[in-house]
Design a protein around this motif. Sequence first.
Motif, PDB file in Angstrom:
ATOM      1  N   THR A   1      -3.774   1.376   3.165  1.00  0.00           N
ATOM      2  CA  THR A   1      -2.432   0.877   3.488  1.00  0.00           C
ATOM      3  C   THR A   1      -1.705   1.897   4.343  1.00  0.00           C
ATOM      4  OG1 THR A   1      -1.549   1.833   1.444  1.00  0.00           O
ATOM      5  CG2 THR A   1      -2.264  -0.469   1.351  1.00  0.00           C
ATOM      6  N   GLN A   2      -0.559   1.492   4.862  1.00  0.00           N
ATOM      7  CA  GLN A   2       0.204   2.385   5.737  1.00  0.00           C
ATOM      8  C   GLN A   2       1.659   2.535   5.326  1.00  0.00           C
ATOM      9  OE1 GLN A   2      -0.325   0.633   9.636  1.00  0.00           O
ATOM     10  NE2 GLN A   2      -2.233   1.769   9.962  1.00  0.00           N
ATOM     11  N   ARG A   3       2.231   1.545   4.653  1.00  0.00           N
ATOM     12  CA  ARG A   3       3.671   1.522   4.414  1.00  0.00           C
ATOM     13  C   ARG A   3       4.053   1.560   2.946  1.00  0.00           C
ATOM     14  NH1 ARG A   3       6.526  -2.259   2.329  1.00  0.00           N
ATOM     15  NH2 ARG A   3       4.782  -3.732   2.453  1.00  0.00           N
ATOM     16  N   ILE A   4       3.355   0.814   2.127  1.00  0.00           N
ATOM     17  CA  ILE A   4       3.808   0.546   0.770  1.00  0.00           C
ATOM     18  C   ILE A   4       3.826   1.824  -0.074  1.00  0.00           C
ATOM     19  CG2 ILE A   4       1.516   0.008  -0.191  1.00  0.00           C
ATOM     20  CD1 ILE A   4       2.899  -2.432  -1.564  1.00  0.00           C
ATOM     21  N   GLN A   5       4.850   1.948  -0.928  1.00  0.00           N
ATOM     22  CA  GLN A   5       4.919   3.069  -1.857  1.00  0.00           C
ATOM     23  C   GLN A   5       3.916   2.862  -2.984  1.00  0.00           C
ATOM     24  OE1 GLN A   5       8.589   3.738  -4.327  1.00  0.00           O
ATOM     25  NE2 GLN A   5       8.794   5.534  -2.998  1.00  0.00           N
ATOM     26  N   LEU A   6       3.330   3.960  -3.458  1.00  0.00           N
ATOM     27  CA  LEU A   6       2.282   3.898  -4.470  1.00  0.00           C
ATOM     28  C   LEU A   6       2.623   4.821  -5.630  1.00  0.00           C
ATOM     29  CD1 LEU A   6      -0.666   4.307  -1.938  1.00  0.00           C
ATOM     30  CD2 LEU A   6       0.055   2.147  -2.982  1.00  0.00           C
ATOM     31  N   GLY A   7       2.178   4.463  -6.841  1.00  0.00           N
ATOM     32  CA  GLY A   7       2.491   5.355  -7.939  1.00  0.00           C
ATOM     33  C   GLY A   7       1.853   4.968  -9.258  1.00  0.00           C
ATOM     34  N   THR A   8       2.037   5.858 -10.239  1.00  0.00           N
ATOM     35  CA  THR A   8       1.569   5.644 -11.608  1.00  0.00           C
ATOM     36  C   THR A   8       2.738   5.191 -12.474  1.00  0.00           C
ATOM     37  OG1 THR A   8       1.979   7.984 -12.101  1.00  0.00           O
ATOM     38  CG2 THR A   8      -0.252   7.378 -11.467  1.00  0.00           C
TER      39      THR A   8
ATOM     40  N   VAL B   1      -2.714  13.024  -3.710  1.00  0.00           N
ATOM     41  CA  VAL B   1      -2.501  11.620  -3.330  1.00  0.00           C
ATOM     42  C   VAL B   1      -1.292  11.504  -2.413  1.00  0.00           C
ATOM     43  CG1 VAL B   1      -2.076   9.280  -4.154  1.00  0.00           C
ATOM     44  CG2 VAL B   1      -3.535  10.800  -5.475  1.00  0.00           C
ATOM     45  N   ASP B   2      -0.257  12.283  -2.676  1.00  0.00           N
ATOM     46  CA  ASP B   2       0.931  12.247  -1.837  1.00  0.00           C
ATOM     47  C   ASP B   2       0.609  12.674  -0.410  1.00  0.00           C
ATOM     48  OD1 ASP B   2       3.886  11.879  -1.715  1.00  0.00           O
ATOM     49  OD2 ASP B   2       3.838  14.005  -1.177  1.00  0.00           O
ATOM     50  N   ASP B   3      -0.224  13.695  -0.262  1.00  0.00           N
ATOM     51  CA  ASP B   3      -0.615  14.152   1.073  1.00  0.00           C
ATOM     52  C   ASP B   3      -1.421  13.083   1.792  1.00  0.00           C
ATOM     53  OD1 ASP B   3      -1.128  16.281   3.161  1.00  0.00           O
ATOM     54  OD2 ASP B   3      -3.187  15.898   2.497  1.00  0.00           O
ATOM     55  N   ILE B   4      -2.383  12.485   1.083  1.00  0.00           N
ATOM     56  CA  ILE B   4      -3.231  11.463   1.700  1.00  0.00           C
ATOM     57  C   ILE B   4      -2.408  10.244   2.106  1.00  0.00           C
ATOM     58  CG2 ILE B   4      -5.130   9.851   1.228  1.00  0.00           C
ATOM     59  CD1 ILE B   4      -6.267  12.144  -0.610  1.00  0.00           C
ATOM     60  N   SER B   5      -1.407   9.903   1.288  1.00  0.00           N
ATOM     61  CA  SER B   5      -0.570   8.732   1.585  1.00  0.00           C
ATOM     62  C   SER B   5       0.569   9.056   2.540  1.00  0.00           C
ATOM     63  CB  SER B   5       0.010   8.162   0.294  1.00  0.00           C
ATOM     64  OG  SER B   5       0.942   9.077  -0.275  1.00  0.00           O
ATOM     65  N   GLN B   6       0.678  10.307   2.959  1.00  0.00           N
ATOM     66  CA  GLN B   6       1.743  10.758   3.857  1.00  0.00           C
ATOM     67  C   GLN B   6       3.129  10.525   3.257  1.00  0.00           C
ATOM     68  OE1 GLN B   6       0.484   8.677   7.552  1.00  0.00           O
ATOM     69  NE2 GLN B   6      -0.092  10.717   8.300  1.00  0.00           N
ATOM     70  N   GLY B   7       3.255  10.987   1.988  1.00  0.00           N
ATOM     71  CA  GLY B   7       4.562  10.983   1.344  1.00  0.00           C
ATOM     72  C   GLY B   7       4.955   9.679   0.688  1.00  0.00           C
TER      73      GLY B   7
ATOM     74  N   TRP C   1      -4.597  -4.620  -3.237  1.00  0.00           N
ATOM     75  CA  TRP C   1      -3.695  -3.557  -2.796  1.00  0.00           C
ATOM     76  C   TRP C   1      -3.292  -3.778  -1.341  1.00  0.00           C
ATOM     77  CZ3 TRP C   1      -1.836   0.328  -5.963  1.00  0.00           C
ATOM     78  CH2 TRP C   1      -2.425   0.410  -7.236  1.00  0.00           C
ATOM     79  N   ARG C   2      -4.233  -4.166  -0.518  1.00  0.00           N
ATOM     80  CA  ARG C   2      -3.903  -4.441   0.885  1.00  0.00           C
ATOM     81  C   ARG C   2      -2.987  -5.655   0.986  1.00  0.00           C
ATOM     82  NH1 ARG C   2      -9.350  -2.697   1.221  1.00  0.00           N
ATOM     83  NH2 ARG C   2     -10.141  -4.824   0.967  1.00  0.00           N
ATOM     84  N   ALA C   3      -3.241  -6.675   0.168  1.00  0.00           N
ATOM     85  CA  ALA C   3      -2.403  -7.878   0.194  1.00  0.00           C
ATOM     86  C   ALA C   3      -0.980  -7.562  -0.225  1.00  0.00           C
ATOM     87  CB  ALA C   3      -2.992  -8.952  -0.713  1.00  0.00           C
TER      88      ALA C   3
ATOM     89  N   PHE D   1       5.664  -6.557  -0.240  1.00  0.00           N
ATOM     90  CA  PHE D   1       6.164  -5.882  -1.435  1.00  0.00           C
ATOM     91  C   PHE D   1       6.476  -4.421  -1.112  1.00  0.00           C
ATOM     92  CE2 PHE D   1       3.949  -9.517  -3.308  1.00  0.00           C
ATOM     93  CZ  PHE D   1       4.901  -9.965  -4.207  1.00  0.00           C
ATOM     94  N   ASP D   2       7.447  -3.872  -1.813  1.00  0.00           N
ATOM     95  CA  ASP D   2       7.917  -2.514  -1.515  1.00  0.00           C
ATOM     96  C   ASP D   2       7.029  -1.440  -2.120  1.00  0.00           C
ATOM     97  OD1 ASP D   2      10.648  -3.160  -0.263  1.00  0.00           O
ATOM     98  OD2 ASP D   2      10.688  -4.282  -2.144  1.00  0.00           O
ATOM     99  N   SER D   3       6.422  -1.734  -3.254  1.00  0.00           N
ATOM    100  CA  SER D   3       5.639  -0.723  -3.960  1.00  0.00           C
ATOM    101  C   SER D   3       4.504  -1.377  -4.712  1.00  0.00           C
ATOM    102  CB  SER D   3       6.534   0.069  -4.934  1.00  0.00           C
ATOM    103  OG  SER D   3       7.152  -0.801  -5.867  1.00  0.00           O
ATOM    104  N   ALA D   4       3.482  -0.580  -5.003  1.00  0.00           N
ATOM    105  CA  ALA D   4       2.339  -1.044  -5.797  1.00  0.00           C
ATOM    106  C   ALA D   4       1.960   0.074  -6.753  1.00  0.00           C
ATOM    107  CB  ALA D   4       1.161  -1.407  -4.900  1.00  0.00           C
ATOM    108  N   TRP D   5       1.756  -0.290  -8.018  1.00  0.00           N
ATOM    109  CA  TRP D   5       1.583   0.694  -9.079  1.00  0.00           C
ATOM    110  C   TRP D   5       0.351   0.381  -9.894  1.00  0.00           C
ATOM    111  CZ3 TRP D   5       5.778   4.183  -9.221  1.00  0.00           C
ATOM    112  CH2 TRP D   5       6.923   3.773  -8.502  1.00  0.00           C
TER     113      TRP D   5
END
Length: 292
Positions: free
Chosen positions: A56-63, A83-89, A15-17, A23-27
């Motif tokens: 992480t700090q930048r990458i978008q995350l999701g299911t 999760v959205d709050d922890i990831s800061q949106g 995930w960190r890599a 990469f723009d997003s990780a799912w």
Amino acid sequence: MILPDRHWAEAGKDWRAAEELGFDSAWTYDHMSWGPLVDRPWFSPYPVLTAAACSTQRIQLGTLVTSPNFRHPVTTVKDAISVDDISQGRFVLGIGAGSTTAGDDRVIDPTPLSLRDRTERFAEFVELTDRMLREPAVTHEGRFFSAFESRNVASCNRRSPLPVAVAATGPRGLALAARHGSAWVTFGAPVHSKKCTPEETLKMVRSQLGGLHQACERAGRDPVEMKKIFVVTDLPQESRSPSTFVEYARSYASIGITDLVIHWPRPTGIYKADPQMAHLIAEKALPEIHDM
């Protein structure tokens, strides 16, 4: 797409890599267990994505995607906004109708559902989820789901609702995506066990995009507003080098796909690939793909 089948001490580095490589997003998938890896460890996506958010700090995350086979909109929304709050949106809630081939479709309720009932349940799940992301308190008594004064003030304090990505291929699902989705998701063939040639898959996705555009027109919505995500479940062997992957991506960009999701290479079994594939694509293909 990083499968949740490994302990975080090992999986966290991928995930960190993904972020470090650009990469723009990780799912990740949402299952209780998953057919091809049914005898392996398999972790819940929301704690995994929480750990990813903290790493992480930048990458978008999701299911891709949460399933009404074993999820309830009330608890799903609460997990999602946390999760959205922890990831800061940075979180996107992907929702699908629920697989009947993964092996966990009746883990909560052994009663089989007809295709019509699964479609009705999916519609109710998406519509109730959307309400709870937009309204501070929701009461609902439906055929499949109920909610009594379900409160999600944190979500409603956002400037815009938490983004929802709706996976759909049929007319009713596409209509749901047009009305409620900030993004649309396709896995290509509606029946994942069906083997298609790359040309057949591209043609199929183009046809599905046509249906989405028609659904958006009926809903009074500009389809340009939506992301169109294609999850590549069978990346052709000949497209696994950076140069040929660029052409593969270009073929989908040309028909209107905005995001390609490929599987992080695994050392064995399903999605087995050269461990360096993601690194090579990031280094030699991503800059050109980002310009498409």
